[in-house]
Design an enzyme around this catalytic site. Structure first.
Site, PDB file in Angstrom:
ATOM      1  N   ARG A  35       3.766  -0.344   0.422  1.00  0.00           N
ATOM      2  CA  ARG A  35       3.894   0.968   1.081  1.00  0.00           C
ATOM      3  C   ARG A  35       5.091   1.010   2.031  1.00  0.00           C
ATOM      4  NH1 ARG A  35       0.520   5.637   2.442  1.00  0.00           N
ATOM      5  NH2 ARG A  35       0.685   6.129   4.644  1.00  0.00           N
ATOM      6  N   ILE A  61       4.221  11.309   4.091  1.00  0.00           N
ATOM      7  CA  ILE A  61       3.546  10.415   3.138  1.00  0.00           C
ATOM      8  C   ILE A  61       2.089  10.435   3.579  1.00  0.00           C
ATOM      9  CG2 ILE A  61       4.296   8.391   4.510  1.00  0.00           C
ATOM     10  CD1 ILE A  61       4.013   6.648   2.038  1.00  0.00           C
ATOM     11  N   SER A  62       1.167  10.685   2.632  1.00  0.00           N
ATOM     12  CA  SER A  62      -0.246  10.856   2.982  1.00  0.00           C
ATOM     13  C   SER A  62      -0.857   9.559   3.501  1.00  0.00           C
ATOM     14  CB  SER A  62      -1.037  11.335   1.770  1.00  0.00           C
ATOM     15  OG  SER A  62      -0.456  12.481   1.210  1.00  0.00           O
ATOM     16  N   GLN A  63      -1.943   9.733   4.259  1.00  0.00           N
ATOM     17  CA  GLN A  63      -2.745   8.600   4.753  1.00  0.00           C
ATOM     18  C   GLN A  63      -3.213   7.756   3.544  1.00  0.00           C
ATOM     19  OE1 GLN A  63      -6.446  10.249   5.899  1.00  0.00           O
ATOM     20  NE2 GLN A  63      -7.112   8.523   7.124  1.00  0.00           N
ATOM     21  N   PRO A  64      -3.189   6.421   3.650  1.00  0.00           N
ATOM     22  CA  PRO A  64      -3.583   5.582   2.509  1.00  0.00           C
ATOM     23  C   PRO A  64      -4.938   5.967   1.900  1.00  0.00           C
ATOM     24  CG  PRO A  64      -2.716   4.210   4.275  1.00  0.00           C
ATOM     25  CD  PRO A  64      -2.755   5.609   4.803  1.00  0.00           C
TER      26      PRO A  64
END
Ligand code: SAH
Length: 216
Positions: A35, A61-64
């Protein structure tokens, strides 16, 4: 210096598994995909934190966990042809590419798409085709798709995306208002659409013909 491998293992153990992510293939790719390559240099130390991060052009970038939840909800198999709307950093694109046969990814900002393309090239991922366009209308020339993932919010489910789904095709999309949405899973079965609400969520807007007309 950070040990990204340790942080990645910890992310899966502390953010994904306790919240119910179970699919073995999903967990495996989350243990593998770096990431840190998809975040801005200034946020490198925050790469594996439990929240979204800015990637430029007012996007994130979205939360994992959200990336994992959307991935698991698509019930992907290795033979699937997948459409992604909102390439962003290319992190979700990479996850999809490692789990299925081919990915078609659409982004409206060329700067983001180019950066993402470069990272995927460095990672030697070859089963992704990129396009800079309004993804709210889908990608008709490449349809039908076994799965469609929309990483930006829409006021309603875009009709062209339902049309471009294969039989038993899955569509995961956040639908609602500009500031709060429900993450929906829609499945096409015998011409009928089954719909399930997964959870509440907040995504950046999908700006386009079947999305919002402007940013806010
Ligand atoms: N999953 C991505 C996050 C994407 S954020 C990641 O992991 O990094 C949502 C993205 O959707 C943004 O990059 C935004 O520019 C893009 N987007 C918004 N509306 C769009 C549209 N109509 N077509 C294509 N991309 C769009």
């Amino acid at each position: 210096m950070n040990n990204f491998n340790t942080l990645r293992t910890k992310m899966v153990k502390e953010q994904l598994i306790p919240r119910g992510i179970k699919d073995k293939r999903t967990l495996k790719v989350f243990r593998e995909v770096p990431r840190e390559l998809f975040v801005d240099d200034k946020y490198l130390d925050n790469s594996y934190e439990d929240h979204p991060l800015p990637i430029g052009n007012g996007q994130t970038i979205s939360q994992p966990y959200i990336v994992a939840l959307m991935t698991e909800s698509l019930s992907l198999s290795p033979t699937d042809k997948v459409l992604e709307i909102g390439t962003g950093s290319g992190y979700q694109t990479t996850i999809l590419a490692k789990m299925c046969r081919e990915v078609y990814s659409i982004e409206r900002f060329s700067g983001l798409a180019k950066k993402a393309e470069k990272v995927l090239e460095d990672l030697e991922i070859k089963n992704v085709t990129f396009k800079i366009a309004d993804g709210s209308i889908g990608w008709e020339e490449q349809a039908p798709f076994d799965a469609i993932l929309v990483a930006a919010s829409a006021p309603r489910v875009p009709e062209p995306l339902l049309e471009q789904l294969n039989e038993n095709g899955r569509l995961v999309i956040p639908v609602g208002s500009m500031y709060s949405q429900s993450l929906l899973r829609l499945v096409k079965k015998g011409g009928v659409i089954e719909r399930k609400d997964i959870c509440g969520c907040v995504f950046v807007p999908m700006v386009g013909k079947y999305g919002w007309t402007n940013e806010r």
